[in-house]
Motif scaffolding. Structure first.
Motif, PDB file in Angstrom:
ATOM      1  N   ILE A   1       0.840  -1.204   0.000  1.00 29.67           N
ATOM      2  CA  ILE A   1       0.000   0.000   0.000  1.00 29.67           C
ATOM      3  C   ILE A   1       0.871   1.248   0.000  1.00 29.67           C
ATOM      4  N   ASP A   2       1.910   1.254   0.819  1.00 30.62           N
ATOM      5  CA  ASP A   2       2.817   2.409   0.858  1.00 30.62           C
ATOM      6  C   ASP A   2       3.457   2.647  -0.502  1.00 30.62           C
ATOM      7  N   GLN A   3       3.883   1.570  -1.155  1.00 33.20           N
ATOM      8  CA  GLN A   3       4.516   1.697  -2.470  1.00 33.20           C
ATOM      9  C   GLN A   3       3.513   2.200  -3.501  1.00 33.20           C
ATOM     10  N   ALA A   4       2.287   1.686  -3.458  1.00 30.20           N
ATOM     11  CA  ALA A   4       1.263   2.126  -4.403  1.00 30.20           C
ATOM     12  C   ALA A   4       0.947   3.609  -4.200  1.00 30.20           C
ATOM     13  N   CYS A   5       0.870   4.039  -2.950  1.00 29.43           N
ATOM     14  CA  CYS A   5       0.603   5.448  -2.664  1.00 29.43           C
ATOM     15  C   CYS A   5       1.740   6.332  -3.157  1.00 29.43           C
ATOM     16  N   LYS A   6       2.969   5.892  -2.940  1.00 27.88           N
ATOM     17  CA  LYS A   6       4.113   6.671  -3.398  1.00 27.88           C
ATOM     18  C   LYS A   6       4.122   6.762  -4.913  1.00 27.88           C
ATOM     19  N   THR A   7       3.836   5.654  -5.574  1.00 31.04           N
ATOM     20  CA  THR A   7       3.796   5.653  -7.035  1.00 31.04           C
ATOM     21  C   THR A   7       2.702   6.585  -7.542  1.00 31.04           C
ATOM     22  N   ALA A   8       1.533   6.528  -6.917  1.00 29.56           N
ATOM     23  CA  ALA A   8       0.435   7.403  -7.319  1.00 29.56           C
ATOM     24  C   ALA A   8       0.794   8.863  -7.071  1.00 29.56           C
ATOM     25  N   GLN A   9       1.394   9.152  -5.933  1.00 27.70           N
ATOM     26  CA  GLN A   9       1.780  10.527  -5.618  1.00 27.70           C
ATOM     27  C   GLN A   9       2.813  11.039  -6.615  1.00 27.70           C
ATOM     28  N   ASP A  10       3.792  10.198  -6.946  1.00 27.76           N
ATOM     29  CA  ASP A  10       4.797  10.591  -7.931  1.00 27.76           C
ATOM     30  C   ASP A  10       4.145  10.881  -9.282  1.00 27.76           C
ATOM     31  N   GLY A  11       3.172  10.041  -9.650  1.00 23.54           N
ATOM     32  CA  GLY A  11       2.463  10.250 -10.917  1.00 23.54           C
ATOM     33  C   GLY A  11       1.674  11.540 -10.924  1.00 23.54           C
TER      34      GLY A  11
END
Length: 76
Positions: A43-53
């Motif tokens: 979940i943390d990785q998905a959130c970081k990826t979404a935030q970066d996007g």
């Protein structure tokens, strides 16, 4: 078989069953904890990826609007 030896075997069996149940409970808890940790990391990785996007898209949109403003003569 005497009553005392049967009682002793019964107590040993009960004790072994309790130990096995406790071990199973601990193993189950450990597995749940591992799944929870892995899920949180995902979940943390998905959130970081979404935030970066989102940040990248926002930057690109700002650049596009700036370019459009220059083309329309709003900015120099």
């Amino acid at each position: 078989m005497s009553g005392k030896s049967f009682q002793g075997l019964k107590q040993q069996a009960e004790s072994a069953a309790k130990d096995a149940a406790n071990a199973l409970g601990q193993a189950t808890q450990d597995a749940v904890n591992q799944v929870a940790d892995a899920s949180q990391k995902a979940i943390d990785q998905a959130c970081k990826t979404a935030q970066d996007g989102v940040e990248k898209a926002t930057g690109q949109a700002a650049e596009a609007m700036s370019g459009l403003g220059k083309k329309c003569g709003f900015k120099k």
